[in-house]
Write an enzyme that holds these catalytic residues in place. Structure first.
Site, PDB file in Angstrom:
ATOM      1  N   TYR A   1       0.707  -1.233  -0.045  1.00 57.52           N
ATOM      2  CA  TYR A   1       0.008  -0.023   0.111  1.00 57.52           C
ATOM      3  C   TYR A   1       0.730   1.224   0.077  1.00 57.52           C
ATOM      4  O   TYR A   1       0.766   2.088  -0.886  1.00 57.52           O
ATOM      5  CB  TYR A   1      -0.945  -0.117   1.116  1.00 57.52           C
ATOM      6  CG  TYR A   1      -2.141   1.071   1.248  1.00 57.52           C
ATOM      7  CD1 TYR A   1      -3.215   0.942   0.500  1.00 57.52           C
ATOM      8  CD2 TYR A   1      -2.043   2.320   2.042  1.00 57.52           C
ATOM      9  CE1 TYR A   1      -4.242   1.772   0.489  1.00 57.52           C
ATOM     10  CE2 TYR A   1      -2.811   3.207   2.082  1.00 57.52           C
ATOM     11  CZ  TYR A   1      -4.022   2.762   1.280  1.00 57.52           C
ATOM     12  OH  TYR A   1      -5.243   3.863   1.200  1.00 57.52           O
TER      13      TYR A   1
ATOM     14  N   LYS B   1       1.258   4.061  -3.088  1.00 55.57           N
ATOM     15  CA  LYS B   1       0.821   5.530  -2.698  1.00 55.57           C
ATOM     16  C   LYS B   1       1.884   6.477  -3.034  1.00 55.57           C
ATOM     17  O   LYS B   1       1.623   7.702  -3.413  1.00 55.57           O
ATOM     18  CB  LYS B   1       0.220   5.654  -1.292  1.00 55.57           C
ATOM     19  CG  LYS B   1      -1.112   4.689  -1.304  1.00 55.57           C
ATOM     20  CD  LYS B   1      -2.237   5.274  -2.295  1.00 55.57           C
ATOM     21  CE  LYS B   1      -3.736   4.605  -1.736  1.00 55.57           C
ATOM     22  NZ  LYS B   1      -4.584   4.900  -2.922  1.00 55.57           N
TER      23      LYS B   1
END
Ligand SMILES: NC(=O)c1ccc[n+]([C@@H]2O[C@H](COP(=O)([O-])OP(=O)(O)OC[C@H]3O[C@@H](n4cnc5c(N)ncnc54)[C@H](O)[C@@H]3O)[C@@H](O)[C@H]2O)c1
Length: 247
Positions: free
Chosen positions: A153, A157
């Protein structure tokens, strides 16, 4: 409510729930026609109640090759143009770095990073041609800090931030802005699942504001970036984290 999106067409991914639905609602309340996109067949039900008229819903898996081009073409066919793109579709597939499966890594990149790229590229092509556009990508506080079990994640990002900066340089001369927004935990399905129980309570103690964010607070920031007023803001990653990353 001074900002108006009257006459604007906004394409919002991940619009069946959470931040995407809050953004679709925020923009529609201010006069935008919204093209909602989501993999969920609950999309029509979720967006049925959007205020105003002329909205359009597209059920699509944005990780499928070619999906972004088709979605933008369908949006343009249905409404004539895309003025605003909000990339909100995303997943949080968590595990310890030593245990994370390649499937989870690839699925995270495919949606959070690659689909955001293909959507921005497809929308950006027609925005740069028309000379106007606003693109907002959902990143996360995980784009600027490390979080336990968030290796895929965080990487996806942080990638969004790099992509946003690179596109901003190329597209600013054509009147197209592109920015990222980076919330702390937001109380949506994704946020509640990733931060359930004691883990969430411990996290709140690290946020100076002492709480998680609400989807409407994120939508308000996105509404500003999507507006005509924000024409000089581009290539930025705006934190909405109650001070978490300022500590
Ligand atoms: N909730 C949080 O705590 C939080 C914090 C920071 C950033 N974000 C980011 O904000 C964005 C939205 O998160 P949310 O909390 O609203 O999540 P959510 O799970 O409520 O909504 C995500 C939506 O994406 C859709 N989706 C999933 N896979 C898809 C696919 N392949 N194609 C099309 N649509 C697909 C889902 O059906 C869902 O409606 C994500 O990018 C997330 O990473 C969320």
């Amino acid at each position: 409510m001074s900002t108006t999106f009257s006459g604007r067409i906004a394409l919002v991914t991940g619009a069946a729930s959470g931040i995407g639905l809050a953004v679709a609602t925020h923009l529609a309340e201010r006069g935008a026609r919204v093209v909602s996109v989501d993999i969920s067949d609950r999309l029509a039900e979720a967006t049925d109640g959007l205020p105003g008229e002329g909205h359009h819903a597209i059920v699509a898996d944005l990780t499928r090759e070619g999906a972004a081009t088709e979605v933008v073409a369908e949006a343009v066919d249905a409404t004539g143009q895309v003025d605003i793109l909000v990339n909100s579709a995303g997943v949080a597939l968590l595990d310890k770095a030593v245990d994370l499966s390649l499937d989870k890594w690839n699925a995270t990149m495919a949606l959070n990073l690659t689909a955001s790229f293909t959507m921005a590229q497809a929308a950006g092509r027609q925005m740069t041609e028309r000379g106007y556009g606003r693109i907002i990508n959902l990143a996360s506080q995980a784009s600027v800090v490390g979080l336990d079990q968030h290796v895929a994640y965080c990487t996806s990002k942080a990638g969004i931030v790099g992509m946003t900066k690179a596109m901003s340089l190329e597209w600013a001369p054509a009147g197209v802005t592109i920015n990222a927004v980076s919330p702390t935990v937001v109380e949506t399905e994704l946020g509640k699942k990733a931060w359930a129980g004691q883990k969430g309570e411990d996290m709140k103690k690290l946020i100076p504001a002492g709480r998680f964010a609400q989807p409407e607070e994120v939508a308000a920031m996105i509404g500003y970036l999507a507006s005509d007023d924000a024409g000089m803001v581009t290539g930025e990653n705006l934190l909405i984290d109650g001070g978490y990353s300022a500590v």
